[in-house]
Design a protein around this motif. Structure first.
Motif, PDB file in Angstrom:
ATOM      1  N   SER A   1      35.245  40.766  -6.842  1.00 55.86           N
ATOM      2  CA  SER A   1      35.085  39.316  -6.947  1.00 55.86           C
ATOM      3  C   SER A   1      34.984  38.674  -5.572  1.00 55.86           C
ATOM      4  O   SER A   1      34.229  37.721  -5.378  1.00 55.86           O
ATOM      5  CB  SER A   1      36.246  38.707  -7.738  1.00 55.86           C
ATOM      6  OG  SER A   1      37.433  38.677  -6.974  1.00 55.86           O
ATOM      7  N   TRP A   2      35.747  39.214  -4.598  1.00 54.84           N
ATOM      8  CA  TRP A   2      35.626  38.700  -3.229  1.00 54.84           C
ATOM      9  C   TRP A   2      34.201  38.916  -2.711  1.00 54.84           C
ATOM     10  O   TRP A   2      33.598  38.010  -2.135  1.00 54.84           O
ATOM     11  CB  TRP A   2      36.620  39.397  -2.311  1.00 54.84           C
ATOM     12  CG  TRP A   2      38.053  39.046  -2.557  1.00 54.84           C
ATOM     13  CD1 TRP A   2      38.544  37.868  -3.027  1.00 54.84           C
ATOM     14  CD2 TRP A   2      39.196  39.885  -2.332  1.00 54.84           C
ATOM     15  NE1 TRP A   2      39.905  37.902  -3.124  1.00 54.84           N
ATOM     16  CE2 TRP A   2      40.335  39.133  -2.693  1.00 54.84           C
ATOM     17  CE3 TRP A   2      39.373  41.189  -1.870  1.00 54.84           C
ATOM     18  CZ2 TRP A   2      41.624  39.641  -2.596  1.00 54.84           C
ATOM     19  CZ3 TRP A   2      40.652  41.700  -1.769  1.00 54.84           C
ATOM     20  CH2 TRP A   2      41.767  40.935  -2.127  1.00 54.84           C
TER      21      TRP A   2
ATOM     22  N   ILE B   1      40.860  32.253   3.369  1.00 55.36           N
ATOM     23  CA  ILE B   1      40.655  32.864   2.049  1.00 55.36           C
ATOM     24  C   ILE B   1      41.975  33.430   1.541  1.00 55.36           C
ATOM     25  O   ILE B   1      42.722  34.063   2.286  1.00 55.36           O
ATOM     26  CB  ILE B   1      39.588  33.975   2.133  1.00 55.36           C
ATOM     27  CG1 ILE B   1      38.245  33.377   2.577  1.00 55.36           C
ATOM     28  CG2 ILE B   1      39.434  34.690   0.787  1.00 55.36           C
ATOM     29  CD1 ILE B   1      37.181  34.414   2.880  1.00 55.36           C
ATOM     30  N   GLU B   2      42.243  33.179   0.271  1.00 52.16           N
ATOM     31  CA  GLU B   2      43.477  33.649  -0.381  1.00 52.16           C
ATOM     32  C   GLU B   2      44.711  33.114   0.347  1.00 52.16           C
ATOM     33  O   GLU B   2      45.557  33.863   0.833  1.00 52.16           O
ATOM     34  CB  GLU B   2      43.515  35.177  -0.469  1.00 52.16           C
ATOM     35  CG  GLU B   2      42.399  35.785  -1.283  1.00 52.16           C
ATOM     36  CD  GLU B   2      42.471  35.446  -2.761  1.00 52.16           C
ATOM     37  OE1 GLU B   2      43.515  34.953  -3.210  1.00 52.16           O
ATOM     38  OE2 GLU B   2      41.471  35.666  -3.459  1.00 52.16           O
TER      39      GLU B   2
ATOM     40  N   ASP C   1      41.759  30.182  -3.557  1.00 54.79           N
ATOM     41  CA  ASP C   1      40.680  31.125  -3.270  1.00 54.79           C
ATOM     42  C   ASP C   1      40.026  30.895  -1.916  1.00 54.79           C
ATOM     43  O   ASP C   1      39.866  31.823  -1.119  1.00 54.79           O
ATOM     44  CB  ASP C   1      39.604  31.032  -4.361  1.00 54.79           C
ATOM     45  CG  ASP C   1      40.106  31.530  -5.703  1.00 54.79           C
ATOM     46  OD1 ASP C   1      41.033  32.351  -5.719  1.00 54.79           O
ATOM     47  OD2 ASP C   1      39.568  31.092  -6.738  1.00 54.79           O
ATOM     48  N   PHE C   2      39.613  29.650  -1.665  1.00 53.10           N
ATOM     49  CA  PHE C   2      38.794  29.387  -0.466  1.00 53.10           C
ATOM     50  C   PHE C   2      39.145  28.006   0.078  1.00 53.10           C
ATOM     51  O   PHE C   2      39.224  27.033  -0.676  1.00 53.10           O
ATOM     52  CB  PHE C   2      37.304  29.440  -0.832  1.00 53.10           C
ATOM     53  CG  PHE C   2      36.378  29.545   0.356  1.00 53.10           C
ATOM     54  CD1 PHE C   2      35.914  30.780   0.779  1.00 53.10           C
ATOM     55  CD2 PHE C   2      35.963  28.413   1.045  1.00 53.10           C
ATOM     56  CE1 PHE C   2      35.049  30.890   1.867  1.00 53.10           C
ATOM     57  CE2 PHE C   2      35.103  28.497   2.134  1.00 53.10           C
ATOM     58  CZ  PHE C   2      34.642  29.749   2.548  1.00 53.10           C
ATOM     59  N   ILE C   3      39.344  27.938   1.385  1.00 53.83           N
ATOM     60  CA  ILE C   3      39.662  26.673   2.046  1.00 53.83           C
ATOM     61  C   ILE C   3      38.719  26.485   3.222  1.00 53.83           C
ATOM     62  O   ILE C   3      38.482  27.419   3.996  1.00 53.83           O
ATOM     63  CB  ILE C   3      41.129  26.644   2.534  1.00 53.83           C
ATOM     64  CG1 ILE C   3      42.089  26.717   1.345  1.00 53.83           C
ATOM     65  CG2 ILE C   3      41.398  25.401   3.374  1.00 53.83           C
ATOM     66  CD1 ILE C   3      43.553  26.750   1.740  1.00 53.83           C
TER      67      ILE C   3
ATOM     68  N   GLU D   1      38.344  26.410  -5.830  1.00 55.61           N
ATOM     69  CA  GLU D   1      38.685  27.437  -6.809  1.00 55.61           C
ATOM     70  C   GLU D   1      37.382  28.119  -7.226  1.00 55.61           C
ATOM     71  O   GLU D   1      36.459  27.476  -7.739  1.00 55.61           O
ATOM     72  CB  GLU D   1      39.373  26.828  -8.025  1.00 55.61           C
ATOM     73  CG  GLU D   1      39.747  27.827  -9.104  1.00 55.61           C
ATOM     74  CD  GLU D   1      40.799  28.822  -8.663  1.00 55.61           C
ATOM     75  OE1 GLU D   1      40.824  29.938  -9.239  1.00 55.61           O
ATOM     76  OE2 GLU D   1      41.606  28.500  -7.763  1.00 55.61           O
ATOM     77  N   LEU D   2      37.284  29.422  -6.980  1.00 48.63           N
ATOM     78  CA  LEU D   2      36.074  30.184  -7.281  1.00 48.63           C
ATOM     79  C   LEU D   2      36.248  30.952  -8.581  1.00 48.63           C
ATOM     80  O   LEU D   2      37.271  31.608  -8.788  1.00 48.63           O
ATOM     81  CB  LEU D   2      35.763  31.150  -6.144  1.00 48.63           C
ATOM     82  CG  LEU D   2      35.460  30.519  -4.784  1.00 48.63           C
ATOM     83  CD1 LEU D   2      35.423  31.577  -3.688  1.00 48.63           C
ATOM     84  CD2 LEU D   2      34.147  29.746  -4.821  1.00 48.63           C
ATOM     85  N   LYS D   3      35.273  30.878  -9.450  1.00 48.77           N
ATOM     86  CA  LYS D   3      35.317  31.611 -10.720  1.00 48.77           C
ATOM     87  C   LYS D   3      34.007  32.361 -10.936  1.00 48.77           C
ATOM     88  O   LYS D   3      32.931  31.862 -10.618  1.00 48.77           O
ATOM     89  CB  LYS D   3      35.515  30.639 -11.894  1.00 48.77           C
ATOM     90  CG  LYS D   3      36.816  29.859 -11.879  1.00 48.77           C
ATOM     91  CD  LYS D   3      38.019  30.749 -12.109  1.00 48.77           C
ATOM     92  CE  LYS D   3      39.292  29.909 -12.262  1.00 48.77           C
ATOM     93  NZ  LYS D   3      40.507  30.743 -12.253  1.00 48.77           N
TER      94      LYS D   3
END
Length: 619
Positions: free
Chosen positions: A43-44, A68-69, A80-82, A98-100
């Motif tokens: 997923s990453w 990340i994380e 998830d990601f900033i 928020e990544l999906k």
């Protein structure tokens, strides 16, 4: 805690070199001392390619920060990601994404919840916009750097595989999409515009490090917030599985009637928010006009809550909200709309002082209510007569024709959100084998003391901050001071340590009374409650011999009701009884050692146990 941190330029380089997943995985293991699944690594790899495409324009500066994380302090939740930088007027801005990988979802009738596919099948979960908004609110509530440094938080969700279908972007979810915009497969340009609205210039202030190193605000305490909650104020934002449990419970309560009982079993360990969800549910259902009560076998939580509400709410109202588990021996069938049972693992078969009343507390609770919810942690059963198990509840629910739903809460807030500490503790006490054989670098203040006096003095010092530090012990010392006010109960003369058991004056309010730090509590006055720092004295009922934890119920005081009757049981089945009392003793200390949100200090009477724990701290 940050897993991966870089500039936008470095992040882009890592993605284009096809090594971003390896980089994140490396830092994940180094930073969190944990492993993850192959699915998460994949997923990453996939999601970061999409983020790279979004960021790959000159208008988003190369010097913008990427994290990340990022694990939110005091929780086990990760963002998830900033992206960090400055807006047009030079203000520090943080974008939380928020990544999906989702492609489909189903609409539900529950606020903020959708249904989608996971490895274990289809399940309800928080809508991505609700999820990232709740994380932002959580971060804002804990971290002082955010408001003292005027750092803006801007949450959003990016579902890069999801094509708009009128479900994930349904008007039902609009209140949360307004708080945290939703971007789908076709919305890369819109996401860019959203980012550029807040990040026009690079991050020359290490904004994410300001947050990472920011002072943590004191956590909210349920007892202190109860009055405000009953008046309609939102004190706790429920996240992830807390939200799932709460919304399901509300729907089940509305659906239940005399011909269709509903039973909800919620399993969760220390710090998962069982009591927070339970009290929120009590408030919500009461406001909807339901006759609902909060039920516990242990009177300490109820007494603390009732004390906090005195002067704020009429006594008759308070009495109608809280009750003991033995109150339903003569209840009329379906008399209550909802009974909310916290610490359900402590339920007994019989009720009354002499345990001679009623039939079975589990059965009586289910019979008395159209909807009943049981919050349970079987590893916190601390007495021989505790019968609260998932199987026991399920058995009686089926016999009474109830529809059964089972849900779970995962670890979040207790012990600074450290799942690692809880797993380490299970391993250290040989409750279950885990890979967590060290506490090194975990964000939790755990110490072994060679002197009980030194531990006591540190607890006294911590308590001066906000009255949130206490001493507790296993029930291995007689309660001499009950009859002789001048006597001490727990003494170690060689260390000039002399203290008394609690209950003499404070009763079940021991954990909140300012002067009770001078007394030692037990499992009965702290289970279901929390402090910042807990000091635990482990008696001779748990020792180490030849590297193995050995328990001894004979070392408990004769007045300890939690193992009452074990001698008679041993005559019939010595091995089985020893195994059962061993579980009770280990569970007791596990429970005591998870009452501290920020730290746990331990003094062991047994030197070998002390050495065993010392070795395991750093291994």
């Amino acid at each position: 805690m940050i897993v991966y941190q870089a500039t936008k330029a470095k992040f882009t380089e890592d993605v284009l070199a096809n090594r971003i997943d390896e980089e994140i995985y490396h830092y994940f293991r180094v930073t969190l001392f944990s492993e993850t699944t192959l699915a998460e690594v994949r997923s990453w790899r996939n999601s970061m390619m999409y983020m790279c495409n979004v960021l790959n324009i000159p208008d988003i500066p190369d010097s913008a920060g990427v994290a990340i994380e990022y694990r939110i302090s005091q929780t086990s939740k990760r963002i998830d990601f900033i992206l960090t930088g400055k807006d047009e007027v030079g203000s520090s801005q943080v974008i939380l994404i928020e990544l999906k990988q989702w492609e489909k979802a189903e609409l539900t009738d529950k606020d903020g919840l959708v249904k989608t596919s996971f490895q274990g099948g289809r399940a309800e979960t928080a809508h991505p916009s609700y999820q990232v908004w709740s994380y932002a609110a959580l971060l804002n509530g804990f971290n002082e750097a955010i408001y003292t440094q005027n750092i803006g938080l801007n949450p959003c969700a990016y579902l890069h595989n999801y094509t708009s279908d009128g479900v994930i972007d349904h008007p039902f979810y609009q209140p949360y999409i307004d708080k945290a915009p939703l971007f789908l497969r076709q919305d890369a340009e819109r996401l860019r515009d959203f980012i550029m609205k807040f990040v026009r210039y690079g991050d020359d202030k290490d904004i994410i490090l300001q947050i990472e190193n920011g002072r943590i605000r004191p956590s909210k305490y349920l007892a202190d917030s109860l009055s405000s909650m009953l008046k309609g104020n939102r004190e706790f934002i429920m996240i992830d599985d807390q939200k799932v449990v709460f919304e399901n419970a509300v729907v089940m309560a509305q659906r239940a009637d005399s011909g269709r009982k509903q039973v909800l079993i919620v399993e969760g360990g220390p710090g998962t928010g069982k009591s927070v969800v339970a009290i929120n549910l009590l408030v919500a259902l009461t406001k909807k006009g339901f006759l609902a009560q909060y039920v516990t076998k242990n009177s300490a939580p109820r007494t603390v809550y009732e004390t906090k509400l005195k002067g704020e709410i009429r006594k008759t109202v308070i009495s109608n909200l809280f009750t003991g588990s033995g109150a339903f021996t003569n209840a009329i069938a379906d008399e209550y709309d909802a009974l909310i049972v916290d610490e359900a693992h402590r339920l007994n078969e019989k009720s009354g002082m002499f345990m001679n009343l009623g039939d079975n507390q589990v059965r009586e609770i289910i019979g008395a209510s159209k909807f009943s919810v049981f919050f349970i942690d079987e590893n916190q059963k601390v007495a021989l007569h505790d019968i609260g198990t998932i199987d026991e509840i399920s058995k009686h629910a089926k016999q009474l024709g109830a529809e059964i739903t089972k849900l779970a809460l995962s670890s979040q807030f207790r012990c600074n959100g450290s799942d690692g500490y809880l797993a380490w503790l299970d391993n250290a006490l040989q409750i279950r084998a885990t890979a967590n054989d060290t506490l090194e670098d975990l964000d939790y203040d755990f110490r072994i003391f060679d002197s009980p006096a030194e531990m006591r003095d540190l607890i006294f010092k911590k308590n001066k901050i906000n009255n949130r530090a206490r001493l507790v012990a296993g029930y291995c010392w007689p309660w001499l001071s009950k009859k002789d006010k001048k006597a001490y109960d727990i003494e170690f003369p060689e260390y000039d340590f002399h203290m008394k058991w609690n209950l003499a004056d404070d009763g079940m309010n021991w954990i909140i009374q300012p002067d009770s730090v001078n007394e030692i509590g037990c499992i009965h006055t702290c289970q279901g409650l929390e402090v910042d720092y807990i000091g635990v004295i482990i008696g001779q009922d748990m020792v180490v011999r030849d590297g193995r934890i050995v328990t001894d119920a004979f070392a408990r005081d004769v007045n300890d009701k939690t193992v009452r009757g074990f001698k008679k049981m041993r005559k019939e089945d010595a091995d089985g009884t020893d195994k059962l009392t061993g579980q009770i003793i280990k569970n007791t200390y596990r429970t005591l050692m998870t009452r501290g949100m920020k730290g746990c200090y331990v003094y062991c009477v047994d030197r070998e146990l002390s050495a065993h724990l010392h070795r395991l701290i750093k291994n």
